[in-house]
Design an enzyme around this catalytic site. Structure first.
Site, PDB file in Angstrom:
ATOM      1  N   LYS A   1      48.305  35.214  50.237  1.00  0.00           N
ATOM      2  CA  LYS A   1      47.199  36.171  50.345  1.00  0.00           C
ATOM      3  C   LYS A   1      46.330  35.788  51.543  1.00  0.00           C
ATOM      4  CE  LYS A   1      42.809  37.285  48.041  1.00  0.00           C
ATOM      5  NZ  LYS A   1      41.929  36.959  46.894  1.00  0.00           N
TER       6      LYS A   1
ATOM      7  N   ASP B   1      36.172  38.914  52.283  1.00  0.00           N
ATOM      8  CA  ASP B   1      36.191  39.774  51.098  1.00  0.00           C
ATOM      9  C   ASP B   1      34.771  40.148  50.691  1.00  0.00           C
ATOM     10  OD1 ASP B   1      36.796  41.136  48.792  1.00  0.00           O
ATOM     11  OD2 ASP B   1      37.247  39.343  47.614  1.00  0.00           O
TER      12      ASP B   1
ATOM     13  N   LYS C   1      30.410  42.534  45.959  1.00  0.00           N
ATOM     14  CA  LYS C   1      30.101  41.293  45.249  1.00  0.00           C
ATOM     15  C   LYS C   1      28.592  41.165  45.074  1.00  0.00           C
ATOM     16  CE  LYS C   1      34.119  38.718  46.875  1.00  0.00           C
ATOM     17  NZ  LYS C   1      34.745  38.496  45.566  1.00  0.00           N
TER      18      LYS C   1
ATOM     19  N   ASP D   1      39.051  33.357  51.573  1.00  0.00           N
ATOM     20  CA  ASP D   1      39.998  34.165  50.810  1.00  0.00           C
ATOM     21  C   ASP D   1      41.347  34.295  51.507  1.00  0.00           C
ATOM     22  OD1 ASP D   1      40.055  35.190  48.290  1.00  0.00           O
ATOM     23  OD2 ASP D   1      39.442  37.211  48.837  1.00  0.00           O
TER      24      ASP D   1
ATOM     25  N   ASP E   1      37.312  44.837  43.968  1.00  0.00           N
ATOM     26  CA  ASP E   1      37.205  43.398  44.218  1.00  0.00           C
ATOM     27  C   ASP E   1      38.378  42.633  43.614  1.00  0.00           C
ATOM     28  OD1 ASP E   1      36.057  41.129  45.270  1.00  0.00           O
ATOM     29  OD2 ASP E   1      34.747  40.775  43.560  1.00  0.00           O
TER      30      ASP E   1
ATOM     31  N   GLU F   1      41.410  42.732  44.838  1.00  0.00           N
ATOM     32  CA  GLU F   1      42.273  43.191  45.937  1.00  0.00           C
ATOM     33  C   GLU F   1      43.420  42.234  46.237  1.00  0.00           C
ATOM     34  OE1 GLU F   1      40.556  39.899  47.749  1.00  0.00           O
ATOM     35  OE2 GLU F   1      39.582  41.383  46.475  1.00  0.00           O
TER      36      GLU F   1
ATOM     37  N   ARG G   1      45.571  40.666  44.323  1.00  0.00           N
ATOM     38  CA  ARG G   1      46.809  40.989  43.594  1.00  0.00           C
ATOM     39  C   ARG G   1      47.496  42.221  44.180  1.00  0.00           C
ATOM     40  NH1 ARG G   1      43.406  41.545  38.179  1.00  0.00           N
ATOM     41  NH2 ARG G   1      42.386  39.853  39.318  1.00  0.00           N
TER      42      ARG G   1
END
Length: 641
Positions: free
Chosen positions: A364, A369, A376, A388, A447, A449, A451
């Site tokens: 990933k 993010d 968030k 991230d 949020d 994202e 996966r």
């Protein structure tokens, strides 16, 4: 040298120990032989010193290079600081002063060194005693180690290195420090990697010209970056660390597994490759998102591909949507920086006609993010979201290290790169998208994202690359830190053997991890949608959240897929404090150690097997890592296949 007052440390509660430390400090101010008077004469001076003190950290330079050596070399302590570190039992019983005299010379007397070692008193944390103006120090790793910790104590080792700040050499263009590691053969790799984690590459501090030059080389140069040509000679000094091993053979071990100095020498190249991969991953994660954009991360991958001679495929922006990567595209389409799918491919030479196993590492790579439209909150949750991309950074560093070490099967690094941003084009809650697997996904949390991008990555590894082993790695859930903590990644897998292998490789490499429950028939219903194949976030956050996140990814392979799938959630261990750790590089190398041409990596399963025999089952008093020889004479179990 700066002496500062501190609160009483857990290691320094004994009044006698403090007096001895203060005495040691004074004697270490002068070379031995030039200090003939007795300790009794110092008592009036000792009364003037604080009863508890430590060395202030001061400013550290960025270490440009780390070099590894199989044995200590001769050096001048006045110009080259040296740290001697190992387990207490080895320091006291296996390393006489003559073994380290080449490092300490006449600056530290034999009696003083032996007294310092005798005064070391580690427990659940390490202990360190400075010698000769803090240019030398001797440190002992903790004597307590529970069964879920690494017996080599790499985290305690890391903390000692982060706290050790010797004075820089007053002259010369190079500032050099030496670290002498006293250890068993099975600890060489984990402690060698721990050194790499302790010396990160990225810094924007104006005193670090190497770091400023790295920024200047970036495609996105900040207009406020200082000019290298304005630096003073003191600022342009290069810093490097030399790591030297004193390896103590396991006396009662069978010849088959005894590691002599020659084997250690052959292993040093592998450790160096892993260290480079760890530092690469940490640098990518540490670099701010205005520099480490999605395009910049692609350039990092292109450089690695060029370095190791790998093929590289880059799918960018609208092409992702056109080719069916709807989940990855939906995450990155709101940003001014395009999303990418990057695939690095390694095929061993002379492999034609051979049936090779196909292995994919999927990472990933969210360069920042915001949480998307489900932004968030509170606002401080967004700080640190440059990390991230830690999964993709770890995969890239591991791929570089594995190929440089020699990898005899087909290996693919699949990087799912995007920035989860906000604009008029952002994906909305209630949108329905289609992943590369063909499944429809109702968005109920923008949020969640990570996966989504991994769903497209693993589906590509399955459908196009036809891989038999797919390992994805990601900073996926905040719940991981609650489930397994700050030091252990979480493992979710459909294969019990790989679950056990990951746990053991974590203990032998220092990338600790622990398995989560795998029960898709109980948990996947959390993603039920009335209008699509699934939602992208769970209905009940109290029901094995991190496990469920992994199951979402596996669902795009199919729960009946016969291959091996391993999910590594490393949201917490990706960093220690404000610094990246390069987590996952050594773990991925260990998981695929049987396919490496490196003798060190190929022997890791056997080393892990021996390490298990050395470790006692934990008790309320922990287990002593230096009682690991308790079961060494038992029959060696067959190596993992």
């Amino acid at each position: 040298m700066h002496i500062v007052h501190t609160a009483h440390n857990a290691q320094c509660t004994c009044k006698q120990r403090q007096q001895n430390l203060r005495s040691t400090f004074l004697i270490s101010l002068f070379p031995y032989r030039s200090f003939p008077f007795s300790r009794a004469l110092l008592r009036p001076i000792l009364q003037l010193l604080p009863r508890s003190w430590s060395i202030s950290e001061g400013k550290k330079m960025v270490v440009k290079s780390i070099l590894y050596s199989a044995e200590p070399s001769s050096s001048n302590l006045a110009e080259t600081p040296c740290l001697i570190i190992g387990h207490l039992n080895l320091l006291r019983n296996a390393v006489p002063f003559d073994a380290v005299k080449v490092k300490l010379g006449d600056f530290v007397a034999p009696d003083l060194y032996r007294e310092a070692v005798d005064k070391l008193n580690p427990g659940t944390t390490a202990d360190i005693i400075p010698l000769y103006l803090n240019k030398a120090a001797v440190a002992a790793l903790p004597t307590k180690c529970s069964r879920h910790n690494a017996p080599s104590q790499p985290h305690a080792f890391y903390n000692v290195l982060k706290g050790w700040n010797p004075p820089e050499a007053p002259v010369g263009d190079v500032s050099e420090s030496h670290i002498v590691i006293v250890c068993f053969p099975q600890d060489v790799l984990s402690l060698g990697c721990a050194v790499a984690r302790a010396f990160p590459l990225y810094s924007a501090k104006t005193g670090s010209v190497f770091a400023v030059k790295a920024v200047q080389d970036s495609a996105n140069l900040l207009p406020t970056t200082p000019n290298r040509n304005t630096r003073t000679t003191a600022d342009t000094k290069e810093s490097r660390v030399i790591v030297e091993f004193i390896v103590i053979p396991n006396i009662s071990a069978s010849e088959e597994f005894a590691v002599d100095r020659a084997i250690v020498r052959r292993s040093l190249d592998t450790i160096s490759y892993l260290a480079d991969g760890i530092r690469l991953a940490a640098r990518i994660v540490d670099t701010p998102p205005n520099l480490m954009t999605t395009t910049a991360l692609v350039k990092e991958a292109q450089q690695v591909a060029q370095q190791v001679g790998a093929e590289i495929l880059v799918i960018k922006g609208e092409e992702l949507r056109d080719r069916g990567f709807g989940a990855l595209y939906s995450v990155g389409k709101a940003s001014v920086e395009p999303p990418y799918l990057v695939v690095l491919s390694h095929r061993p030479k002379d492999s034609q006609g051979k049936k090779l196993k196909k292995i994919a590492w999927v990472g990933k790579g969210i360069t920042f993010d915001t949480g998307g439209l489900c932004i968030k909150t509170p606002k401080n949750l967004m700080c640190g979201m440059k990390r991230d991309c830690g999964g993709a950074a770890g995969v890239l560093g591991a791929f570089q290290a594995a190929v440089r070490s020699g990898f005899d099967q087909e290996l693919y690094a699949v990087l799912c790169i995007a920035e989860n941003s906000i604009s008029a084009d952002a994906t909305r809650p209630d949108d329905i998208i289609y992943s590369y697997s063909g499944k429809s996904i109702e968005i109920n949390n923008t949020d969640a994202e990570g996966r989504l991008v991994l769903a497209d990555g693993v589906a590509y590894a399955q459908k196009d690359l036809r891989c038999e082993v797919i390992i994805d790695m990601a900073t996926l859930t905040g719940a991981q830190g609650i489930a397994t903590g700050r030091y252990h990644a979480a493992i979710v897998t459909n294969n019990e053997y790989y679950e056990f292998l990951a746990y053991r490789m974590g203990k032998i490499t220092g990338d600790l991890n622990f398995p989560l429950v795998y029960a898709p028939e109980l948990h996947f219903s959390e993603f039920h949608s009335a209008v699509a194949d699934m939602k992208n976030s769970v209905a009940n956050r109290d029901n094995a959240t991190s496990s469920c996140a992994g199951l979402f990814i596996q669902s795009h392979l199919g729960f009946d897929w016969p291959g091996v799938w391993v999910h590594i959630d490393m949201a917490s261990p990706v960093h220690a404090g404000e610094r990246a750790t390069g987590f996952g590089v050594a773990l991925l190398a260990g998981l695929c150690a049987n396919y490496s041409e490196s003798p060190l990596l190929r022997g890791l399963p056997q080393i892990a097997d021996i390490a298990d025999k050395f470790s006692m089952v934990s008790t309320p008093d922990f287990s002593g890592p230096l009682t690991r020889e308790s079961g060494i004479n038992d029959a060696i179990r067959p190596p993992l296949q």
